[in-house]
Enzyme design. Structure first.
Site, PDB file in Angstrom:
ATOM      1  N   SER A 137      -2.813  14.682   0.771  1.00 58.34           N
ATOM      2  CA  SER A 137      -4.012  13.880   1.023  1.00 58.34           C
ATOM      3  C   SER A 137      -4.904  14.608   2.010  1.00 58.34           C
ATOM      4  O   SER A 137      -4.423  15.416   2.819  1.00 58.34           O
ATOM      5  CB  SER A 137      -3.622  12.518   1.604  1.00 58.34           C
ATOM      6  OG  SER A 137      -4.752  11.803   2.064  1.00 58.34           O
ATOM      7  N   TYR A 149       1.523   7.937   7.994  1.00 59.05           N
ATOM      8  CA  TYR A 149       1.090   8.406   6.675  1.00 59.05           C
ATOM      9  C   TYR A 149       0.443   9.780   6.786  1.00 59.05           C
ATOM     10  O   TYR A 149       0.773  10.708   6.038  1.00 59.05           O
ATOM     11  CB  TYR A 149       0.121   7.410   6.039  1.00 59.05           C
ATOM     12  CG  TYR A 149      -0.374   7.861   4.679  1.00 59.05           C
ATOM     13  CD1 TYR A 149       0.418   7.701   3.551  1.00 59.05           C
ATOM     14  CD2 TYR A 149      -1.622   8.464   4.534  1.00 59.05           C
ATOM     15  CE1 TYR A 149      -0.013   8.132   2.301  1.00 59.05           C
ATOM     16  CE2 TYR A 149      -2.061   8.901   3.296  1.00 59.05           C
ATOM     17  CZ  TYR A 149      -1.255   8.726   2.190  1.00 59.05           C
ATOM     18  OH  TYR A 149      -1.690   9.167   0.960  1.00 59.05           O
TER      19      TYR A 149
END
Length: 262
Positions: A137, A149
């Site tokens: 990401s 995350y």
């Protein structure tokens, strides 16, 4: 001749489904790995009917060690492509989040990528060809609103770049795909509020998949292991490397305001 095989984790929606459809159309047989058996079987039947692909379904929760081992065993038998797509984020603050949920997130986002890649590489190296695509990401490239995350995706980027360096000249390519916001079920499942996000920041699944496949196809020497789809995100990540980290953190606090995530 036998058709090549691609194993894809998390293929029942979003980018995983996009890659499953693309590889099926490109003439691959598929091994699909996810928790939702009903959606897995429905997708398998659809891809078989539409593209003639032979589909193997492995129901598995990659947060569970025994399930990861089951998928790793299949990879040890050999595939031409591994797409480590499964992953999830969580809403809320780190210090008040359920520790078991955070550990499950780490196991899916990091441990599964480590274990499945480790299982897939020996047969690829023996064949002198193969591709590992790890879905990371933009959050792994820039300091974000969240901690766990973003940290997990930063690990995936660093892991992929290191492997790509070590695998030069072997015929095996390893890539970290770093998309920004994509229209998928990701944020809804995580409970992350995205209302008010600028429209120009959103990407479409088909565009991300197409850009990724073009990049992998052209990168014959595996010297560009990080894939960043979308001109807007190429600009953001380039700018993030040129300005002080304190400035980047300040900007991401503004952009991430109201989007509580661990």
């Amino acid at each position: 001749m036998p058709r090549p095989v691609a194993l894809i984790t998390g293929p029942t929606s979003g980018l995983g489904e996009g890659f499953a459809r693309r590889y099926a159309v490109d003439g691959y047989d598929l091994v699909l790995v996810a928790r939702d058996v009903e959606r897995l079987q429905r997708l398998a039947a659809e891809l078989h009917d539409e593209a003639g692909a032979q589909i193997e379904v492995i129901p598995a929760d990659l947060a569970v060690a025994a399930d990861r081992a089951k998928v790793a065993e299949r990879l040890g038998a050999g595939v031409q492509v591994l797409v480590n797509n499964a992953g999830f984020g969580t809403a809320g603050e780190f210090w008040s989040a359920d520790l078991d949920v955070l550990q499950a997130q780490l196991d899916v986002n990091v441990t599964a990528v480590l274990q499945l890649t480790h299982a897939a590489l020996p047969p690829m190296l023996a064949a002198g060809a193969g591709t590992v695509l790890n879905v990371a990401s933009v959050a792994g490239l820039l300091p974000g609103r969240g901690s766990t995350y973003s940290a997990s995706k930063a690990w995936v980027v660093s892991f992929s770049e290191g492997l790509a360096n070590g695998l030069g000249g072997t015929g095996v390519g390893v890539y970290a795909l770093c998309p920004g916001f994509v229209h998928t079920e990701f944020h809804e499942r995580a409970g992350i509020e995205m209302a008010g996000t600028a429209s120009f920041l959103w990407l479409e699944v088909d565009d991300v998949v197409r850009d990724t496949m073009v990049h992998v196809g052209k990168d014959t020497k595996n010297n560009r292991p990080v894939i960043i789809p979308g001109l807007q995100y190429k600009a953001l990540t380039t700018g993030g490397r040129l300005v002080p980290r304190s400035v980047v953190r300040a900007l991401t606090r503004v952009v991430g305001k109201g989007r509580g995530r661990t």
